[in-house]
Design a protein around this motif. Structure first.
Motif, PDB file in Angstrom:
ATOM      1  N   SER A   1      15.938  22.528 -18.909  1.00 44.30           N
ATOM      2  CA  SER A   1      16.058  23.586 -17.903  1.00 44.30           C
ATOM      3  C   SER A   1      17.071  23.141 -16.855  1.00 44.30           C
ATOM      4  O   SER A   1      17.282  21.947 -16.638  1.00 44.30           O
ATOM      5  N   LEU A   2      17.671  24.103 -16.205  1.00 45.43           N
ATOM      6  CA  LEU A   2      18.665  23.801 -15.180  1.00 45.43           C
ATOM      7  C   LEU A   2      18.048  22.967 -14.063  1.00 45.43           C
ATOM      8  O   LEU A   2      18.648  21.996 -13.591  1.00 45.43           O
ATOM      9  N   LEU A   3      16.840  23.309 -13.658  1.00 41.95           N
ATOM     10  CA  LEU A   3      16.175  22.577 -12.588  1.00 41.95           C
ATOM     11  C   LEU A   3      15.913  21.128 -12.988  1.00 41.95           C
ATOM     12  O   LEU A   3      16.160  20.201 -12.210  1.00 41.95           O
ATOM     13  N   LYS A   4      15.464  20.919 -14.208  1.00 40.52           N
ATOM     14  CA  LYS A   4      15.200  19.550 -14.675  1.00 40.52           C
ATOM     15  C   LYS A   4      16.512  18.764 -14.775  1.00 40.52           C
ATOM     16  O   LYS A   4      16.575  17.599 -14.374  1.00 40.52           O
ATOM     17  N   GLU A   5      17.543  19.401 -15.278  1.00 39.67           N
ATOM     18  CA  GLU A   5      18.836  18.730 -15.390  1.00 39.67           C
ATOM     19  C   GLU A   5      19.382  18.378 -14.000  1.00 39.67           C
ATOM     20  O   GLU A   5      19.897  17.288 -13.787  1.00 39.67           O
ATOM     21  N   MET A   6      19.228  19.300 -13.050  1.00 43.60           N
ATOM     22  CA  MET A   6      19.684  19.028 -11.685  1.00 43.60           C
ATOM     23  C   MET A   6      18.925  17.848 -11.091  1.00 43.60           C
ATOM     24  O   MET A   6      19.505  17.002 -10.425  1.00 43.60           O
ATOM     25  N   ARG A   7      17.621  17.782 -11.317  1.00 40.53           N
ATOM     26  CA  ARG A   7      16.817  16.689 -10.792  1.00 40.53           C
ATOM     27  C   ARG A   7      17.276  15.342 -11.360  1.00 40.53           C
ATOM     28  O   ARG A   7      17.283  14.340 -10.664  1.00 40.53           O
ATOM     29  N   GLU A   8      17.677  15.329 -12.612  1.00 36.36           N
ATOM     30  CA  GLU A   8      18.093  14.091 -13.270  1.00 36.36           C
ATOM     31  C   GLU A   8      19.524  13.687 -12.924  1.00 36.36           C
ATOM     32  O   GLU A   8      19.859  12.512 -12.994  1.00 36.36           O
ATOM     33  N   THR A   9      20.360  14.638 -12.588  1.00 34.63           N
ATOM     34  CA  THR A   9      21.778  14.330 -12.393  1.00 34.63           C
ATOM     35  C   THR A   9      22.282  14.592 -10.979  1.00 34.63           C
ATOM     36  O   THR A   9      23.482  14.515 -10.740  1.00 34.63           O
ATOM     37  N   PHE A  10      21.398  14.898 -10.047  1.00 30.81           N
ATOM     38  CA  PHE A  10      21.812  15.193  -8.682  1.00 30.81           C
ATOM     39  C   PHE A  10      22.146  13.902  -7.950  1.00 30.81           C
ATOM     40  O   PHE A  10      21.344  12.988  -7.883  1.00 30.81           O
ATOM     41  N   PHE A  11      23.367  13.840  -7.412  1.00 39.79           N
ATOM     42  CA  PHE A  11      23.804  12.695  -6.630  1.00 39.79           C
ATOM     43  C   PHE A  11      24.259  13.203  -5.264  1.00 39.79           C
ATOM     44  O   PHE A  11      25.268  13.895  -5.163  1.00 39.79           O
ATOM     45  N   LEU A  12      23.515  12.847  -4.219  1.00 41.72           N
ATOM     46  CA  LEU A  12      23.784  13.355  -2.879  1.00 41.72           C
ATOM     47  C   LEU A  12      25.136  12.884  -2.343  1.00 41.72           C
ATOM     48  O   LEU A  12      25.876  13.665  -1.740  1.00 41.72           O
ATOM     49  N   HIS A  13      25.470  11.612  -2.558  1.00 41.87           N
ATOM     50  CA  HIS A  13      26.675  11.083  -1.920  1.00 41.87           C
ATOM     51  C   HIS A  13      27.962  11.826  -2.291  1.00 41.87           C
ATOM     52  O   HIS A  13      28.728  12.202  -1.398  1.00 41.87           O
ATOM     53  N   PRO A  14      28.251  12.050  -3.571  1.00 43.92           N
ATOM     54  CA  PRO A  14      29.505  12.765  -3.871  1.00 43.92           C
ATOM     55  C   PRO A  14      29.540  14.170  -3.266  1.00 43.92           C
ATOM     56  O   PRO A  14      30.590  14.627  -2.821  1.00 43.92           O
ATOM     57  N   ILE A  15      28.399  14.828  -3.224  1.00 44.90           N
ATOM     58  CA  ILE A  15      28.348  16.173  -2.646  1.00 44.90           C
ATOM     59  C   ILE A  15      28.634  16.100  -1.145  1.00 44.90           C
ATOM     60  O   ILE A  15      29.470  16.836  -0.615  1.00 44.90           O
ATOM     61  N   ALA A  16      27.947  15.201  -0.454  1.00 43.88           N
ATOM     62  CA  ALA A  16      28.131  15.059   0.997  1.00 43.88           C
ATOM     63  C   ALA A  16      29.550  14.609   1.332  1.00 43.88           C
ATOM     64  O   ALA A  16      30.157  15.096   2.292  1.00 43.88           O
ATOM     65  N   ALA A  17      30.081  13.692   0.550  1.00 45.35           N
ATOM     66  CA  ALA A  17      31.435  13.183   0.810  1.00 45.35           C
ATOM     67  C   ALA A  17      32.477  14.285   0.614  1.00 45.35           C
ATOM     68  O   ALA A  17      33.378  14.450   1.444  1.00 45.35           O
ATOM     69  N   HIS A  18      32.367  15.036  -0.472  1.00 40.63           N
ATOM     70  CA  HIS A  18      33.335  16.103  -0.706  1.00 40.63           C
ATOM     71  C   HIS A  18      33.200  17.208   0.335  1.00 40.63           C
ATOM     72  O   HIS A  18      34.191  17.851   0.693  1.00 40.63           O
TER      73      HIS A  18
END
Length: 160
Positions: A6-23
């Motif tokens: 599921s998209l939610l499960k995939e997001m939970r497994e692959t979510f990385f805060l630092h690249p998002i915050a940095a960009h």
């Protein structure tokens, strides 16, 4: 056949805060400088207010990027004191100081862009100085991401 996640499960497994915050913060700074450049010829207050809003958002985003980067550095790299990490830490602190100074100037002297005095030019210089800082931060982040991709490709090759 691999099971579909599921998209939610995939997001939970692959979510990385630092690249998002940095960009996020590193992407807003060039936009703030663009709006500053649009303000300069005519002194358009709407463009100038956009600069103010953008730098305030960036001021709050930088600590998220910094501390998530420290977390990733600790978790993934065991706080290795390599030049890339040391440079990223120093540049992040410098970026925060530059942006904090621009925000302080802008909030304490709201008409700073409408006076042709030394503070006006300091404000502009501080904002322009953030550009090479975010460029270098992106460069070093790219070096880390590239090295991680190469290492993953080598592991995959060795497993085959």
């Amino acid at each position: 056949m691999a099971e579909k996640k599921s998209l939610l499960k995939e997001m939970r497994e692959t979510f990385f805060l630092h690249p998002i915050a940095a960009h996020f913060s590193n992407g807003l700074i060039p936009v703030a400088v663009l709006y500053l450049m649009l303000t300069l010829p005519e002194g358009d207050q709407f463009f100038e207010h956009t600069v103010e809003h953008l730098i305030i958002i960036v001021l709050f985003a930088i600590p998220v990027s910094f501390f998530s980067g420290i977390h990733d550095w600790t978790t993934n790299y065991k706080r290795a004191k390599t030049p890339v990490f040391i440079n990223k830490i120093r540049l992040s602190i410098l970026l925060f100081v530059l942006v904090a100074a621009t925000v302080v100037i802008r909030l304490s002297v709201p008409e700073v862009m409408y006076h042709n005095d030394w503070l006006h030019w300091v404000y502009i210089a501080l904002l322009f100085t953030t550009l090479p800082v975010v460029t270098l931060l992106g460069h070093y982040g790219g070096k880390l991401a590239g090295a991680a991709k190469l290492a993953a490709a080598r592991r995959k090759k060795d497993e085959a």
